[in-house]
Design an enzyme around this catalytic site. Structure first.
Site, PDB file in Angstrom:
ATOM      1  N   GLY A  28       0.804  -1.224   0.000  1.00 59.64           N
ATOM      2  CA  GLY A  28       0.000   0.000   0.000  1.00 59.64           C
ATOM      3  C   GLY A  28       0.835   1.271   0.000  1.00 59.64           C
ATOM      4  O   GLY A  28       0.367   2.324   0.427  1.00 59.64           O
ATOM      5  N   SER A  29       2.082   1.188  -0.516  1.00 58.93           N
ATOM      6  CA  SER A  29       2.936   2.381  -0.473  1.00 58.93           C
ATOM      7  C   SER A  29       2.380   3.508  -1.354  1.00 58.93           C
ATOM      8  O   SER A  29       2.494   4.685  -0.992  1.00 58.93           O
ATOM      9  CB  SER A  29       4.370   2.032  -0.876  1.00 58.93           C
ATOM     10  OG  SER A  29       4.366   1.311  -2.067  1.00 58.93           O
ATOM     11  N   LEU A 106      -2.340  -6.571  -8.256  1.00 59.16           N
ATOM     12  CA  LEU A 106      -1.682  -7.561  -9.110  1.00 59.16           C
ATOM     13  C   LEU A 106      -2.618  -8.405  -9.965  1.00 59.16           C
ATOM     14  O   LEU A 106      -2.149  -9.176 -10.803  1.00 59.16           O
ATOM     15  CB  LEU A 106      -0.811  -8.489  -8.245  1.00 59.16           C
ATOM     16  CG  LEU A 106       0.321  -7.777  -7.487  1.00 59.16           C
ATOM     17  CD1 LEU A 106       1.158  -8.786  -6.711  1.00 59.16           C
ATOM     18  CD2 LEU A 106       1.211  -6.980  -8.443  1.00 59.16           C
ATOM     19  N   LEU A 108      -5.609  -9.204 -12.804  1.00 56.75           N
ATOM     20  CA  LEU A 108      -6.223  -8.645 -14.013  1.00 56.75           C
ATOM     21  C   LEU A 108      -7.688  -8.354 -13.703  1.00 56.75           C
ATOM     22  O   LEU A 108      -8.344  -9.134 -13.024  1.00 56.75           O
ATOM     23  CB  LEU A 108      -6.118  -9.689 -15.137  1.00 56.75           C
ATOM     24  CG  LEU A 108      -6.495  -9.214 -16.534  1.00 56.75           C
ATOM     25  CD1 LEU A 108      -5.539  -8.123 -17.003  1.00 56.75           C
ATOM     26  CD2 LEU A 108      -6.470 -10.384 -17.513  1.00 56.75           C
ATOM     27  N   ILE A 109      -8.181  -7.211 -14.202  1.00 55.35           N
ATOM     28  CA  ILE A 109      -9.607  -6.912 -14.027  1.00 55.35           C
ATOM     29  C   ILE A 109     -10.214  -6.586 -15.384  1.00 55.35           C
ATOM     30  O   ILE A 109      -9.509  -6.198 -16.319  1.00 55.35           O
ATOM     31  CB  ILE A 109      -9.864  -5.717 -13.073  1.00 55.35           C
ATOM     32  CG1 ILE A 109      -8.965  -4.530 -13.424  1.00 55.35           C
ATOM     33  CG2 ILE A 109      -9.737  -6.120 -11.621  1.00 55.35           C
ATOM     34  CD1 ILE A 109      -9.356  -3.263 -12.713  1.00 55.35           C
ATOM     35  N   ASN A 121      -3.685   3.028 -13.784  1.00 60.61           N
ATOM     36  CA  ASN A 121      -2.694   2.113 -13.205  1.00 60.61           C
ATOM     37  C   ASN A 121      -1.329   2.791 -13.244  1.00 60.61           C
ATOM     38  O   ASN A 121      -1.071   3.636 -14.098  1.00 60.61           O
ATOM     39  CB  ASN A 121      -2.643   0.816 -14.018  1.00 60.61           C
ATOM     40  CG  ASN A 121      -1.664  -0.188 -13.436  1.00 60.61           C
ATOM     41  OD1 ASN A 121      -1.570  -0.354 -12.222  1.00 60.61           O
ATOM     42  ND2 ASN A 121      -0.920  -0.873 -14.303  1.00 60.61           N
ATOM     43  N   HIS A 123       2.772   1.685 -13.462  1.00 60.29           N
ATOM     44  CA  HIS A 123       3.698   0.573 -13.653  1.00 60.29           C
ATOM     45  C   HIS A 123       5.118   1.116 -13.428  1.00 60.29           C
ATOM     46  O   HIS A 123       5.455   2.188 -13.944  1.00 60.29           O
ATOM     47  CB  HIS A 123       3.562   0.002 -15.068  1.00 60.29           C
ATOM     48  CG  HIS A 123       4.477  -1.157 -15.290  1.00 60.29           C
ATOM     49  ND1 HIS A 123       4.277  -2.369 -14.671  1.00 60.29           N
ATOM     50  CD2 HIS A 123       5.606  -1.275 -16.021  1.00 60.29           C
ATOM     51  CE1 HIS A 123       5.260  -3.189 -15.015  1.00 60.29           C
ATOM     52  NE2 HIS A 123       6.078  -2.548 -15.837  1.00 60.29           N
ATOM     53  N   ASP A 164      -1.040  -3.833 -17.968  1.00 62.11           N
ATOM     54  CA  ASP A 164      -0.158  -2.712 -18.326  1.00 62.11           C
ATOM     55  C   ASP A 164      -0.400  -2.208 -19.747  1.00 62.11           C
ATOM     56  O   ASP A 164       0.537  -1.964 -20.515  1.00 62.11           O
ATOM     57  CB  ASP A 164       1.324  -3.124 -18.145  1.00 62.11           C
ATOM     58  CG  ASP A 164       1.614  -3.594 -16.736  1.00 62.11           C
ATOM     59  OD1 ASP A 164       1.020  -3.045 -15.795  1.00 62.11           O
ATOM     60  OD2 ASP A 164       2.431  -4.522 -16.571  1.00 62.11           O
ATOM     61  N   GLU A 193       7.394   7.871  -9.011  1.00 60.46           N
ATOM     62  CA  GLU A 193       5.974   7.495  -8.939  1.00 60.46           C
ATOM     63  C   GLU A 193       5.206   8.430  -8.011  1.00 60.46           C
ATOM     64  O   GLU A 193       4.051   8.780  -8.275  1.00 60.46           O
ATOM     65  CB  GLU A 193       5.813   6.077  -8.390  1.00 60.46           C
ATOM     66  CG  GLU A 193       6.316   4.985  -9.298  1.00 60.46           C
ATOM     67  CD  GLU A 193       6.076   3.605  -8.684  1.00 60.46           C
ATOM     68  OE1 GLU A 193       5.077   3.419  -7.975  1.00 60.46           O
ATOM     69  OE2 GLU A 193       6.903   2.714  -8.914  1.00 60.46           O
TER      70      GLU A 193
HETATM   71  C1  GRF Z   1       4.292   0.619  -6.906  1.00 59.06           C
HETATM   72  O1  GRF Z   1       5.658   0.807  -6.914  1.00 59.06           O
HETATM   73  C2  GRF Z   1       3.776   0.452  -8.298  1.00 59.06           C
HETATM   74  O2  GRF Z   1       4.684   0.813  -9.243  1.00 59.06           O
HETATM   75  C3  GRF Z   1       3.502  -0.995  -8.428  1.00 59.06           C
HETATM   76  O3  GRF Z   1       3.309  -1.456  -7.126  1.00 59.06           O
HETATM   77  C4  GRF Z   1       4.029  -0.654  -6.248  1.00 59.06           C
HETATM   78  C5  GRF Z   1       3.319  -0.476  -4.953  1.00 59.06           C
HETATM   79  O4  GRF Z   1       3.328  -1.682  -4.314  1.00 59.06           O
HETATM   80  N1  GRF Z   1       2.423  -1.237  -9.325  1.00 59.06           N
HETATM   81  P1  GRF Z   1       3.109  -1.863  -2.772  1.00 59.06           P
HETATM   82  O5  GRF Z   1       1.681  -1.577  -2.487  1.00 59.06           O
HETATM   83  O6  GRF Z   1       4.018  -0.956  -2.022  1.00 59.06           O
HETATM   84  O7  GRF Z   1       3.432  -3.286  -2.533  1.00 59.06           O
END
Ligand code: GRF
Length: 232
Positions: A28-29, A106, A108-109, A121, A123, A164, A193
């Site tokens: 959830g970063s 992660l 597919l929807i 999204n 990436h 993606d 990001e």
């Molecule tokens: C982000 O860096 C993004 O690029 C990718 O997932 C990361 C976030 O993942 N799609 P998390 O929630 O910190 O595990």
């Protein structure tokens, strides 16, 4: 999922915070970054709903500690992508989510018609390189380094029904250093990001994104009556 004539997903800019649904599968970063940007006033948004695809991921407890509503919707509870997606988007409709943001999600929807160009999204590489099924987390950065690429970065795009894929909104580049490890590169990309995803949301909410076929472009900010007066 393309439109030949230019299409503005947000024809009239939002005059209030946009309601985001945030979909996560991991730490959830990206969600935490949104919350920081909202708190600092850099992003006019609210998060009425978080959906996690894994009950035990760290993002669930982080979201709940932040006082957010966080539901768990697991892919294995549904026979297919369609049913899984229906469960997710029903919750989004109920929470009156205006933009769904995939934030380390992660699975597919399948995007239903009423959410077309309402799902973004991010990436952690420059699409169309190092992306698609299996390219997630550190695997992306390992692949970039293994290939000897000199630049990487991040891509924010509208999500369609492929991994993606969908019109690219913004990309930011970072340099790859000779002594990078997947961890050091990931940190540099994540810093990019943290600016790029909120910027894409701001442009969306400001009605500044226009899509033609596979291309999304940022249109100039509309001059308000007040700003016109100032320059006249
Ligand atoms: C982000 O860096 C993004 O690029 C990718 O997932 C990361 C976030 O993942 N799609 P998390 O929630 O910190 O595990």
């Amino acid at each position: 999922m393309t439109s030949i004539t230019p299409f503005r997903p947000v024809p009239v800019p939002f005059a209030r915070p946009i309601r985001l649904g945030v979909l996560i599968s991991g730490g959830g970063s990206t969600l935490l970054n949104f919350l920081e940007k909202i708190d600092s006033g850099e992003l006019s948004a609210e998060v009425p709903l978080v959906i996690a695809s894994r009950p035990d991921c760290a993002g669930v407890s982080r979201a709940r500690s932040a006082g957010l509503d966080c539901d768990v919707v697991e892919r294995k509870s549904f026979p297919g992508t369609v049913e899984f997606s229906q469960a997710i988007f029903s919750k989004c409709r109920r929470a009156r989510v205006e933009l769904v943001t995939l934030a380390g999600f992660l699975n597919l929807i399948e995007v239903p018609d009423d959410f077309r160009y309402r799902v973004m999204n991010i990436h952690p590489a420059l699409i169309p390189s190092f992306c698609g099924q299996g390219f997630y987390g550190h695997k992306v950065h390992e692949a970039v380094l293994a290939h000897g690429a000199k630049v990487s970065g991040c891509t924010v795009h509208f999500a369609d029904n492929q991994y993606d894929h969908g019109p690219i909104i913004l990309q930011s580049c970072v340099a790859v250093a000779d002594d990078d490890t997947p961890q050091t590169l990931a940190a540099r990309v994540f810093a990019a990001e943290c600016q790029t995803y909120p910027e894409a949301i701001r442009l969306y909410a400001a009605g500044r994104l226009e899509i033609t076929g596979q291309r999304a472009r940022v249109v100039p900010a509309r001059r308000t009556a007040a700003s016109k007066e100032e320059t006249e």
